[in-house]
Design an enzyme around this catalytic site. Structure first.
Site, short mmCIF file in Angstrom:
data_model
loop_
_atom_site.label_atom_id
_atom_site.label_comp_id
_atom_site.label_asym_id
_atom_site.label_seq_id
_atom_site.Cartn_x
_atom_site.Cartn_y
_atom_site.Cartn_z
N LYS A 93 -0.40 5.36 -6.05
CA LYS A 93 -1.50 5.32 -7.01
C LYS A 93 -2.40 6.54 -6.87
O LYS A 93 -2.74 7.22 -7.84
CB LYS A 93 -2.29 4.03 -6.80
CG LYS A 93 -3.56 3.85 -7.63
CD LYS A 93 -4.81 4.34 -6.95
CE LYS A 93 -5.12 3.71 -5.63
NZ LYS A 93 -5.57 2.33 -5.71
N CYS A 126 0.82 -1.22 0.00
CA CYS A 126 0.00 0.00 0.00
C CYS A 126 0.85 1.26 0.00
O CYS A 126 0.68 2.15 -0.83
CB CYS A 126 -0.93 0.00 1.21
SG CYS A 126 -1.84 1.54 1.41
N GLU A 130 -6.82 1.62 -13.09
CA GLU A 130 -6.32 2.79 -12.39
C GLU A 130 -5.03 3.31 -13.03
O GLU A 130 -4.88 4.51 -13.29
CB GLU A 130 -6.07 2.46 -10.91
CG GLU A 130 -7.35 2.30 -10.11
CD GLU A 130 -7.10 1.88 -8.67
OE1 GLU A 130 -7.98 2.11 -7.82
OE2 GLU A 130 -6.02 1.32 -8.38
#
Length: 600
Positions: free
Chosen positions: A170, A162, A307
């Site tokens: 991201k 993450c 994404e």
């Protein structure tokens, strides 16, 4: 006996309890009528072990005993078992210790032979949360974390997927793309600027990596402050209670622990075709790529694929997404297709029903030039294309195959490496637990891993009972037009309840901030799925539009509290916002009514 009214009486009784614990091999605080206490007594009788028992319901100051035991152990219930001065817990913990051999160790006086109370394998969000919580509860804890470099040699610091190669970079790159779109919109709002606006990949990449570096350092400091022993080494079981830690230089060190938590996470899956590992990158490489990727082919239709493809296109790059079958498998397909349509309308090209069979290098460079050969999934047609960068995003595999789980006796799903656990995150080996993305059938989301890790530590070491709730977890896919949801997809709701028992309210909408810029008129969409059999309770809520995560977080609380359609209708919305749409929906799918919005 009434509660202790002065500190001296409390100190005296606490000293008496401690003396009982210190002077008896097995000390059992019990109640004569408790069936679980009887089970513990029978267990020690079968083991031919003498235990000293205080029946709290029969002694005069039993209530005070129990209150002080809560202070000392965090456990309110009985039986409360101590062996050779070590607190074991109640019936569940004692029987578990018997099954995994820990009870035998404690009875032989070898309870302190383990190096650590807990070793956590994996320094991602879940592993860090679990280790810090256990250390806060007074346990001796170690975290072992090692990032195996990608085929391109990419590696990173403490914090897991993450922080380093997932949610954080991201979202920041998605924000970069949104800022570019905002600059286009700003001209319609009166902003004037003459110079050519262009994006600098190196500036963005450096800024994001510097921020992530500060997070890596913060995690190390937090572990140090909590007195967690952190070792940057690869862990591999050699016995059920022992593992070897292999450093970057190949040095091996053995460590033992009473309990283990597996929090190893996942890594991107490759295609298994010629040239994939030699010439392609994954999301593990993209966020620290030292050069702008140029014309990019994204292979896959996962949320990672869409994404990444979305924000690369938002930076002005030529992006093609190669899709084998459907978009966003597992998500609501109407929402997925609307998100994909928006991407296509804004310049992302889609190659549907194709799979790559070969990647070749035409020219080395940064970026270079690659040729991709792909085959149709519906015919014998073969196509070729040239790209600067090929990004593989076809799913992720659990990092469980090379850590000696077979030696420890832990069962895994042989197809995907996922670890089956019970509702307390316990594997088939009682002293080994698992959390996070490697769990079979659970959400692969950072907040879920954090919650599971904290609650697991509290159950193991603080006498708590609360378990992680994996139902109705809100989430967001950060595609260019963001998609968030909570609860069931329409497909799953239809499967579970049948169309006749559902009412689905929906609407298109045009965010006010889009109107002056004159873009995406009635491209945003939301729907609420209600169960007619249960007072129109909301069982699925879906939103496609700006700030999707911020919108869904509050509604996630409402769904957890059992919100009904009537309660949504009776809630006054905040105007003018997109989120207020959920409080005014009145057109059902079954009615076939018009859902386009003319204005606010």
């Amino acid at each position: 006996m009434p509660p202790i009214e002065n500190d001296s009486g409390k100190t005296e009784l606490k000293s008496r309890i401690q003396q009982l614990i210190d002077s008896n091999q097995v000390m059992l605080f019990s109640k004569s009528y408790c069936p679980y206490c009887l089970k513990v007594k029978d267990l020690f009788k079968d083991l031919d072990v003498k235990c000293n028992v205080v029946e709290l319901d029969l002694v005069e100051d039993g209530t005070n005993y129990q209150e002080l035991l809560v202070e000392m152990t965090g456990q309110r219930t009985v039986p409360n078992v101590f062996i050779n001065k070590t607190h074991v817990g109640g019936w569940d913990k004692t029987s578990q210790a018997h099954k995994d051999g820990m009870l035998k160790q404690l009875l032989s006086g070898d309870g302190e032979t383990y190096d650590f109370d807990l070793i956590v394998i994996g320094g991602g969000s879940g592993g860090l949360a679990c280790s810090k919580e256990a250390a806060t509860l007074g346990k001796k804890v170690m975290v072992l974390d090692y990032v195996v470099p990608t085929p391109k040699g990419t590696t990173w610091g403490l914090g897991g997927t993450c922080v380093n190669v997932g949610c954080i970079p991201k979202k920041l790159m998605h924000q970069t793309a949104l800022l570019g779109l905002a600059m286009q919109d700003s001209r319609k709002y009166g902003w004037e600027f003459d110079e050519t606006v262009k994006h600098n990949w190196e500036t963005m990449k450096t800024a994001i990596r510097n921020y992530i570096g500060s997070l890596n350092w913060g995690y190390r400091v937090a572990l140090r402050d909590k007195h967690v022993n952190y070792v940057n080494a690869y862990a591999e079981f050699v016995e059920p209670h022992k593992l070897k830690a292999i450093s970057k230089r190949g040095k091996e060190t053995m460590y033992t622990a009473a309990k283990f938590v597996l929090a190893t996470g996942e890594r991107p899956r490759y295609l298994g075709i010629p040239g994939d590992k030699e010439y392609c990158i994954t999301s593990d490489d993209l966020f620290s790529l030292p050069y702008c990727p140029g014309k990019t082919l994204v292979i896959g239709a996962s949320y990672v694929a869409l994404e990444c493809g979305g924000f690369l296109a938002g930076l002005g790059l030529d992006v093609t997404v190669m899709v084998r079958s459907i978009l966003l498998r597992g998500f609501d397909q109407e929402m997925a297709n609307r998100a994909g349509d928006h991407m296509e309308e804004h310049g992302v090209k889609f190659l549907r029903k194709y799979v790559p069979v070969k990647v070749e290098e035409l020219e080395a460079g940064a970026p270079g030039r690659l040729k991709v050969t792909a085959k149709s999934t519906e015919s014998d047609e073969v196509i070729e294309g040239e790209y600067n960068t090929v990004l593989i995003a076809v799913g992720r595999d659990a990092c469980t195959d090379k850590i000696g789980l077979d030696i420890a006796g832990v069962k895994v799903n042989p197809k995907n490496g996922k670890v089956p656990v019970n509702d307390e995150e316990q594997t088939n080996v009682p002293h080994i637990y698992a959390i996070g993305d490697i769990l079979e059938g659970k959400w692969e989301l950072t907040p879920v891993a954090i919650q599971a890790g904290k609650l697991l530590a509290r159950r193991l070491y603080a006498g708590a009972s609360l378990k992680c709730d994996y139902i109705n977890v809100p989430t967001t896919v950060f595609v260019p037009l963001e998609y968030s949801c909570c609860g069931l997809s329409e497909e799953k709701a239809l499967e579970m309840y049948g169309a006749e028992n559902l009412e689905i309210y929906h609407s298109l909408f045009w965010p006010l901030e889009f109107t002056v810029a004159d873009r995406d008129n009635n491209k945003c969409y939301c729907k609420v799925i209600c169960n007619k059999l249960d007072n129109d309770r909301v069982i699925g809520l879906h939103y496609l539009g700006p700030n999707a995560g911020e919108v869904m977080q509050g509604y996630g609380v409402a769904i957890k509290c059992g919100v009904t359609k009537e309660q949504l209708d009776n809630t006054i919305g905040i105007h003018p916002t997109c989120a207020e749409l959920f409080t005014t929906l009145d057109v059902t799918k079954s009615s076939g009514g018009e859902i386009a919005q003319a204005g606010c």
